[in-house]
Enzyme design. Structure first.
Site, PDB file in Angstrom:
ATOM      1  N   SER A  25       0.856  -1.197   0.000  1.00  0.00           N
ATOM      2  CA  SER A  25       0.000   0.000   0.000  1.00  0.00           C
ATOM      3  C   SER A  25       0.885   1.237   0.000  1.00  0.00           C
ATOM      4  O   SER A  25       1.996   1.211   0.563  1.00  0.00           O
ATOM      5  CB  SER A  25      -0.869   0.004   1.258  1.00  0.00           C
ATOM      6  OG  SER A  25      -1.511   1.245   1.401  1.00  0.00           O
TER       7      SER A  25
ATOM      8  N   TYR B 193      -1.176  -0.478  10.438  1.00  0.00           N
ATOM      9  CA  TYR B 193      -1.306  -0.859   9.018  1.00  0.00           C
ATOM     10  C   TYR B 193      -0.039  -0.465   8.263  1.00  0.00           C
ATOM     11  O   TYR B 193       0.525  -1.261   7.502  1.00  0.00           O
ATOM     12  CB  TYR B 193      -2.542  -0.155   8.444  1.00  0.00           C
ATOM     13  CG  TYR B 193      -2.845  -0.447   6.986  1.00  0.00           C
ATOM     14  CD1 TYR B 193      -3.597  -1.576   6.626  1.00  0.00           C
ATOM     15  CD2 TYR B 193      -2.413   0.400   5.969  1.00  0.00           C
ATOM     16  CE1 TYR B 193      -3.890  -1.836   5.286  1.00  0.00           C
ATOM     17  CE2 TYR B 193      -2.701   0.147   4.631  1.00  0.00           C
ATOM     18  CZ  TYR B 193      -3.447  -0.976   4.300  1.00  0.00           C
ATOM     19  OH  TYR B 193      -3.729  -1.230   2.970  1.00  0.00           O
TER      20      TYR B 193
HETATM   21  N1  LIG Z   1      -8.509  -0.419  -1.571  1.00  0.00           N
HETATM   22  C1  LIG Z   1      -7.457   0.369  -1.362  1.00  0.00           C
HETATM   23  O1  LIG Z   1      -7.563   1.609  -1.424  1.00  0.00           O
HETATM   24  C2  LIG Z   1      -6.107  -0.227  -1.090  1.00  0.00           C
HETATM   25  C3  LIG Z   1      -5.004   0.635  -1.112  1.00  0.00           C
HETATM   26  C4  LIG Z   1      -3.746   0.104  -0.844  1.00  0.00           C
HETATM   27  C5  LIG Z   1      -3.599  -1.245  -0.569  1.00  0.00           C
HETATM   28  N2  LIG Z   1      -4.689  -2.062  -0.548  1.00  0.00           N
HETATM   29  C6  LIG Z   1      -4.463  -3.474  -0.230  1.00  0.00           C
HETATM   30  O2  LIG Z   1      -5.032  -4.273  -1.237  1.00  0.00           O
HETATM   31  C7  LIG Z   1      -5.381  -5.542  -0.697  1.00  0.00           C
HETATM   32  C8  LIG Z   1      -6.799  -5.894  -1.120  1.00  0.00           C
HETATM   33  O3  LIG Z   1      -7.672  -4.966  -0.502  1.00  0.00           O
HETATM   34  P1  LIG Z   1      -9.053  -4.508  -1.141  1.00  0.00           P
HETATM   35  O4  LIG Z   1      -9.000  -3.054  -1.334  1.00  0.00           O
HETATM   36  O5  LIG Z   1      -9.410  -5.380  -2.270  1.00  0.00           O
HETATM   37  O6  LIG Z   1     -10.014  -4.741   0.100  1.00  0.00           O
HETATM   38  P2  LIG Z   1     -11.154  -5.819   0.430  1.00  0.00           P
HETATM   39  O7  LIG Z   1     -12.179  -5.798  -0.638  1.00  0.00           O
HETATM   40  O8  LIG Z   1     -11.559  -5.507   1.806  1.00  0.00           O
HETATM   41  O9  LIG Z   1     -10.374  -7.198   0.350  1.00  0.00           O
HETATM   42  C9  LIG Z   1      -9.606  -7.695   1.402  1.00  0.00           C
HETATM   43  C10 LIG Z   1      -9.545  -9.194   1.247  1.00  0.00           C
HETATM   44  O10 LIG Z   1      -8.726  -9.738   2.278  1.00  0.00           O
HETATM   45  C11 LIG Z   1      -9.422 -10.816   2.882  1.00  0.00           C
HETATM   46  N3  LIG Z   1      -9.015 -10.975   4.276  1.00  0.00           N
HETATM   47  C12 LIG Z   1      -9.013 -10.038   5.255  1.00  0.00           C
HETATM   48  N4  LIG Z   1      -8.622 -10.578   6.420  1.00  0.00           N
HETATM   49  C13 LIG Z   1      -8.371 -11.898   6.179  1.00  0.00           C
HETATM   50  C14 LIG Z   1      -7.958 -12.985   6.984  1.00  0.00           C
HETATM   51  N5  LIG Z   1      -7.711 -12.853   8.293  1.00  0.00           N
HETATM   52  N6  LIG Z   1      -7.823 -14.202   6.405  1.00  0.00           N
HETATM   53  C15 LIG Z   1      -8.104 -14.377   5.094  1.00  0.00           C
HETATM   54  N7  LIG Z   1      -8.493 -13.376   4.277  1.00  0.00           N
HETATM   55  C16 LIG Z   1      -8.626 -12.156   4.811  1.00  0.00           C
HETATM   56  C17 LIG Z   1     -10.885 -10.441   2.755  1.00  0.00           C
HETATM   57  O11 LIG Z   1     -11.713 -11.582   2.760  1.00  0.00           O
HETATM   58  P3  LIG Z   1     -12.586 -12.142   3.997  1.00  0.00           P
HETATM   59  O12 LIG Z   1     -13.126 -10.974   4.733  1.00  0.00           O
HETATM   60  O13 LIG Z   1     -13.618 -12.971   3.299  1.00  0.00           O
HETATM   61  O14 LIG Z   1     -11.631 -12.960   4.785  1.00  0.00           O
HETATM   62  C18 LIG Z   1     -10.916  -9.830   1.362  1.00  0.00           C
HETATM   63  O15 LIG Z   1     -11.035 -10.850   0.391  1.00  0.00           O
HETATM   64  C19 LIG Z   1      -5.181  -5.434   0.807  1.00  0.00           C
HETATM   65  O16 LIG Z   1      -3.972  -6.018   1.171  1.00  0.00           O
HETATM   66  C20 LIG Z   1      -5.138  -3.936   1.040  1.00  0.00           C
HETATM   67  O17 LIG Z   1      -4.392  -3.610   2.186  1.00  0.00           O
HETATM   68  C21 LIG Z   1      -5.938  -1.588  -0.812  1.00  0.00           C
END
Ligand SMILES: NC(=O)c1ccc[n+]([C@@H]2O[C@H](COP(=O)([O-])OP(=O)(O)OC[C@H]3O[C@@H](n4cnc5c(N)ncnc54)[C@H](OP(=O)(O)O)[C@@H]3O)[C@@H](O)[C@H]2O)c1
Length: 296
Positions: free
Chosen positions: A141, A154
């Site tokens: 991130s 985070y």
């Molecule tokens: N969206 C942004 O602005 C952004 C920016 C920078 C980085 N990121 C990174 O991108 C990645 C994906 O995020 P996203 O934006 O797509 O968010 P998201 O839609 O909330 O996806 C997060 C995923 O991680 C899974 N997860 C969370 N805790 C878990 C656990 N304990 N065990 C197994 N699975 C787990 C969730 O599934 P379950 O809840 O079903 O377990 C979900 O599939 C993350 O690493 C996030 O930090 C996102």
């Protein structure tokens, strides 16, 4: 690159970036193994992926548990005979003033946002060595680089992921295992609504597809690190400030959400009360109102 028959594990595949990427890999013929906790969403995803690649499957569980994280890799190889691409994408947000952060909060952030990628990668390396090739991609991130207010756990976990990935890049030289870091800026997914404390970020959010495209790009061009979106003025200036004027960047992030005087006053009162009781530990209650937030 021909993805047909390639075995691709994508963690965090039940929503957002991971889901988008899983479908995109399946559309190119890859055998996707989606990983997350919410089984019904994974079932639905596997159904969609199977329309393009019939062997798609999923594993439901908590990646914060080492046993499950390692099982993801072993079970994938048991099912499909190999593991070509490991995408460590699962993550969870936390917007909490440091006065309210507990050791348990920090532990959870480190396990899910960092250690999970360590456990899967260490388990995957021997298989990839045996195959003679493999790809490990860690989704970090921008928060790892700019430290938004109230995101210290985070930021720390993602920064650890960045260091781990850079170390892998050096140590795996000559092994034909390629390691990449994908660094998203604000992406429009459900992550923004998952924390009790709302985010104050009101700038543009980009579609998950741009991250999916970056995943393909780092594999095909063997790029070590890719920030997405690549040409956002906000992210480019943050990058430049980080290297050439880090104190300006720190001040800029603090200016985004200045710590209100009453937040410090309450934390001080709480510290005094707990010290008075003979302990230095955190007492109950929240020290901060938490009005804003930062990057996801
Ligand atoms: N969206 C942004 O602005 C952004 C920016 C920078 C980085 N990121 C990174 O991108 C990645 C994906 O995020 P996203 O934006 O797509 O968010 P998201 O839609 O909330 O996806 C997060 C995923 O991680 C899974 N997860 C969370 N805790 C878990 C656990 N304990 N065990 C197994 N699975 C787990 C969730 O599934 P379950 O809840 O079903 O377990 C979900 O599939 C993350 O690493 C996030 O930090 C996102």
């Amino acid at each position: 690159m021909d993805y047909r028959g390639k075995v691709v594990v994508i963690t965090g595949a039940s929503s957002g970036i991971g889901r988008d990427a899983a479908v995109a890999f399946a559309k190119r013929g890859a055998i996707v193994v989606g990983v997350a906790r919410r089984e019904s969403l994974l079932q639905e995803l596997a159904g969609e992926c199977r329309r393009h690649a019939p062997d798609a499957s999923y594993l439901a569980g908590d990646l914060g548990e080492r046993g499950f994280a390692e099982r993801v890799v072993h079970e994938t190889v048991a099912r499909h005979g190999r593991l070509d691409v490991l995408i460590n994408n699962a993550g969870l947000p936390m917007h909490k003033q440091i006065y309210d952060v507990t050791p348990e909060d920090m532990d959870l952030q480190m396990r899910v946002n960092f250690m999970a990628c360590v456990w899967t990668t260490l388990a995957a390396i021997p298989y990839m060595l045996r195959q003679g090739e493999g790809y490990v991609i860690n989704v970090s991130s921008m928060a790892a680089k700019v430290a938004p207010p109230r995101e210290t756990p985070y930021t720390a976990a993602k920064a650890a992921m960045d260091g781990f990935t850079a170390g892998l890049w050096s140590d795996l030289a000559g092994s034909n295992i390629h390691v990449s870091l994908v660094v998203p800026g604000p992406i429009d997914t459900e992550i923004w609504g998952k924390d009790d404390s709302p985010s104050a970020y009101s700038g543009p959010k980009y579609p998950p597809k741009i991250v999916t495209d970056a995943l393909f790009e780092v594999i095909e061009k063997k790029v070590h690190e890719r920030v997405v979106p690549r040409f956002s003025a906000q992210l480019v200036s943050a990058h430049l400030l980080r290297f050439f004027a880090p104190s300006v960047l720190l001040r800029g992030m603090a200016w985004m959400e200045p710590v209100a005087p009453d937040v410090v006053a309450k934390a001080r009162a709480r510290a005094a009360a707990s010290t008075g009781r003979g302990g230095g530990g955190a007492a109950g209650g929240s020290a901060s109102g938490g009005t804003g937030g930062g990057a996801g």
